[in-house]
Design a protein around this motif. Sequence first.
Motif, mmCIF file in Angstrom:
data_model
loop_
_atom_site.group_PDB
_atom_site.id
_atom_site.type_symbol
_atom_site.label_atom_id
_atom_site.label_comp_id
_atom_site.label_asym_id
_atom_site.label_seq_id
_atom_site.Cartn_x
_atom_site.Cartn_y
_atom_site.Cartn_z
ATOM 1 N N UNK A 7 8.832 -13.432 15.772
ATOM 2 C CA UNK A 7 7.479 -13.917 15.515
ATOM 3 C C UNK A 7 7.071 -14.852 16.637
ATOM 4 N N UNK A 8 5.799 -14.831 16.982
ATOM 5 C CA UNK A 8 5.294 -15.749 17.997
ATOM 6 C C UNK A 8 3.831 -16.044 17.730
ATOM 7 N N UNK A 9 3.444 -17.275 18.026
ATOM 8 C CA UNK A 9 2.068 -17.729 17.849
ATOM 9 C C UNK A 9 1.626 -18.360 19.157
ATOM 10 N N UNK A 10 0.411 -18.028 19.593
ATOM 11 C CA UNK A 10 -0.170 -18.653 20.774
ATOM 12 C C UNK A 10 -1.420 -19.410 20.344
ATOM 13 N N UNK A 11 -1.484 -20.677 20.668
ATOM 14 C CA UNK A 11 -2.659 -21.507 20.393
ATOM 15 C C UNK A 11 -3.335 -21.800 21.721
ATOM 16 N N UNK A 12 -4.600 -21.430 21.824
ATOM 17 C CA UNK A 12 -5.364 -21.681 23.038
ATOM 18 C C UNK A 12 -6.269 -22.885 22.775
ATOM 19 N N UNK A 13 -6.014 -23.964 23.471
ATOM 20 C CA UNK A 13 -6.770 -25.195 23.272
ATOM 21 C C UNK A 13 -5.862 -26.308 22.778
ATOM 22 N N UNK A 14 -5.705 -27.364 23.574
ATOM 23 C CA UNK A 14 -4.832 -28.478 23.213
ATOM 24 C C UNK A 14 -5.620 -29.714 22.811
ATOM 25 N N UNK A 15 -6.771 -29.486 22.165
ATOM 26 C CA UNK A 15 -7.452 -30.587 21.500
ATOM 27 C C UNK A 15 -6.760 -30.878 20.182
ATOM 28 N N UNK A 16 -7.354 -31.733 19.364
ATOM 29 C CA UNK A 16 -6.693 -32.132 18.124
ATOM 30 C C UNK A 16 -6.484 -30.952 17.190
ATOM 31 N N UNK A 17 -7.463 -30.056 17.062
ATOM 32 C CA UNK A 17 -7.315 -28.915 16.164
ATOM 33 C C UNK A 17 -6.173 -28.011 16.606
ATOM 34 N N UNK A 18 -6.121 -27.683 17.898
ATOM 35 C CA UNK A 18 -5.066 -26.817 18.395
ATOM 36 C C UNK A 18 -3.693 -27.435 18.241
ATOM 37 N N UNK A 19 -3.576 -28.713 18.547
ATOM 38 C CA UNK A 19 -2.284 -29.387 18.437
ATOM 39 C C UNK A 19 -1.855 -29.502 16.969
ATOM 40 N N UNK A 20 -2.814 -29.809 16.078
ATOM 41 C CA UNK A 20 -2.483 -29.897 14.654
ATOM 42 C C UNK A 20 -2.011 -28.555 14.120
ATOM 43 N N UNK A 21 -2.657 -27.476 14.561
ATOM 44 C CA UNK A 21 -2.242 -26.134 14.153
ATOM 45 C C UNK A 21 -0.837 -25.833 14.654
ATOM 46 N N UNK A 22 -0.609 -26.087 15.931
ATOM 47 C CA UNK A 22 0.708 -25.823 16.512
ATOM 48 C C UNK A 22 1.791 -26.675 15.864
ATOM 49 N N UNK A 23 1.449 -27.891 15.480
ATOM 50 C CA UNK A 23 2.420 -28.771 14.828
ATOM 51 C C UNK A 23 2.914 -28.171 13.515
ATOM 52 N N UNK A 24 1.987 -27.630 12.711
ATOM 53 C CA UNK A 24 2.364 -26.998 11.442
ATOM 54 C C UNK A 24 3.256 -25.789 11.685
ATOM 55 N N UNK A 25 2.901 -24.990 12.678
ATOM 56 C CA UNK A 25 3.672 -23.777 12.969
ATOM 57 C C UNK A 25 5.063 -24.126 13.481
ATOM 58 N N UNK A 26 5.134 -25.048 14.421
ATOM 59 C CA UNK A 26 6.423 -25.429 14.990
ATOM 60 C C UNK A 26 7.333 -26.067 13.951
ATOM 61 N N UNK A 27 6.756 -26.908 13.085
ATOM 62 C CA UNK A 27 7.567 -27.572 12.061
ATOM 63 C C UNK A 27 8.123 -26.584 11.044
ATOM 64 N N UNK A 28 7.506 -25.394 10.957
ATOM 65 C CA UNK A 28 8.019 -24.348 10.068
ATOM 66 C C UNK A 28 9.061 -23.483 10.762
ATOM 67 N N UNK A 29 9.369 -23.804 12.019
ATOM 68 C CA UNK A 29 10.395 -23.077 12.729
ATOM 69 C C UNK A 29 9.933 -21.809 13.411
ATOM 70 N N UNK A 30 8.621 -21.636 13.556
ATOM 71 C CA UNK A 30 8.071 -20.436 14.198
ATOM 72 C C UNK A 30 7.751 -20.765 15.652
ATOM 73 N N UNK A 31 8.195 -19.950 16.596
ATOM 74 C CA UNK A 31 7.904 -20.223 18.007
ATOM 75 C C UNK A 31 6.404 -20.245 18.276
ATOM 76 N N UNK A 32 5.959 -21.229 19.031
ATOM 77 C CA UNK A 32 4.543 -21.380 19.326
ATOM 78 C C UNK A 32 4.373 -21.854 20.761
ATOM 79 N N UNK A 33 3.330 -21.365 21.422
ATOM 80 C CA UNK A 33 2.945 -21.832 22.749
ATOM 81 C C UNK A 33 1.538 -22.411 22.647
ATOM 82 N N UNK A 34 1.294 -23.512 23.328
ATOM 83 C CA UNK A 34 -0.029 -24.119 23.361
ATOM 84 C C UNK A 34 -0.524 -24.076 24.809
#
Length: 312
Positions: free
Chosen positions: A1-28
């Motif tokens: 599984x992989x998730x890509x978040x485009x945008x490192x503003x607060x919304x993008x970082x908050x989204x990536x934080x939830x995904x990463x904390x669940x153990x799913x690989x994510x790129x911002x």
Amino acid sequence: MSVVVVGAGLAGVACAREVADAGIPVRVLDRGRAPGGRMASRCHDGRPIDTGAAYFTVRDPEFAEVVADWRTAGLARPWTSELAVLDHGERLRAPGPMRWAAPRGLCSLVAALAEGLPLELGHEVKRVTSGPTVDGEPADVVVLAMPDPQALRVLDPGLGAVALASGRPWRPVLAVAAEYAERTWAELPAAFVNDHPVLSLIADDGARRGDDAPVLVAHTVSDVARRFDEQPEEAVPLVVEAVGELLGITARPVWTHAHRWRFASPEQDRDVPFHLGADGIGLAGDGWGSSRIETAWRSGSLLGREVVRRLG
């Protein structure tokens, strides 16, 4: 599984934080040099100046927990529960909820939330297509955490998210920071400016930072931002003159800086906090609700949790 978040503003970082904390690989991915988005801060002589959002409020209990962590770390502080209103020569009061500020700049809050995330800064995304793919690379979920017009620049025209991101006007703003030799204006945390041909808001950056630096940041009305869109610095004399008239400042600033926000806020709110299509493409940001810092955090966090639920 992989998730890509485009945008490192607060919304993008908050989204990536939830995904990463669940153990799913994510790129911002973000084309900028630092995380923050419209919570960006401009540094002058080593001192940060907030040129985007003027402050933030706290209503959501979960966001309050995040803010409590920021406060414990010395990154956020309660600022004022009352702003001023400048209205045709009168100074009125605008009591309301506590407004919070960041001594090291609002960008420091995003950076703290992003700690440990795999950020790829200076990375400009060209195209998001079905699959989904980001510039030809496949992912299970792609999140665009940015204003609608910016999302439309990278979304393939055939994607379902295009219809959601289309047709909603956004207001531009020019933010002008001005540093003076000394503080000569009356105490002013920040002020809304009513029915003015140039300004919509003035914030005392020294007051919100807590160091009493003689720095003001003024936001223009949309018409002025559109008029000076190509040359933001040409608006500086007009803005400085308007600030001087409103606050009784006769001195000229020793330093100024203009920053253009072409998509500062949408003209209409949405009543849903995010979008995640069956095609694996998500949209989030402070445009998904009322345009606030708290809205951006909530939008990104809720989308991140939905991504985790979908990927199992």
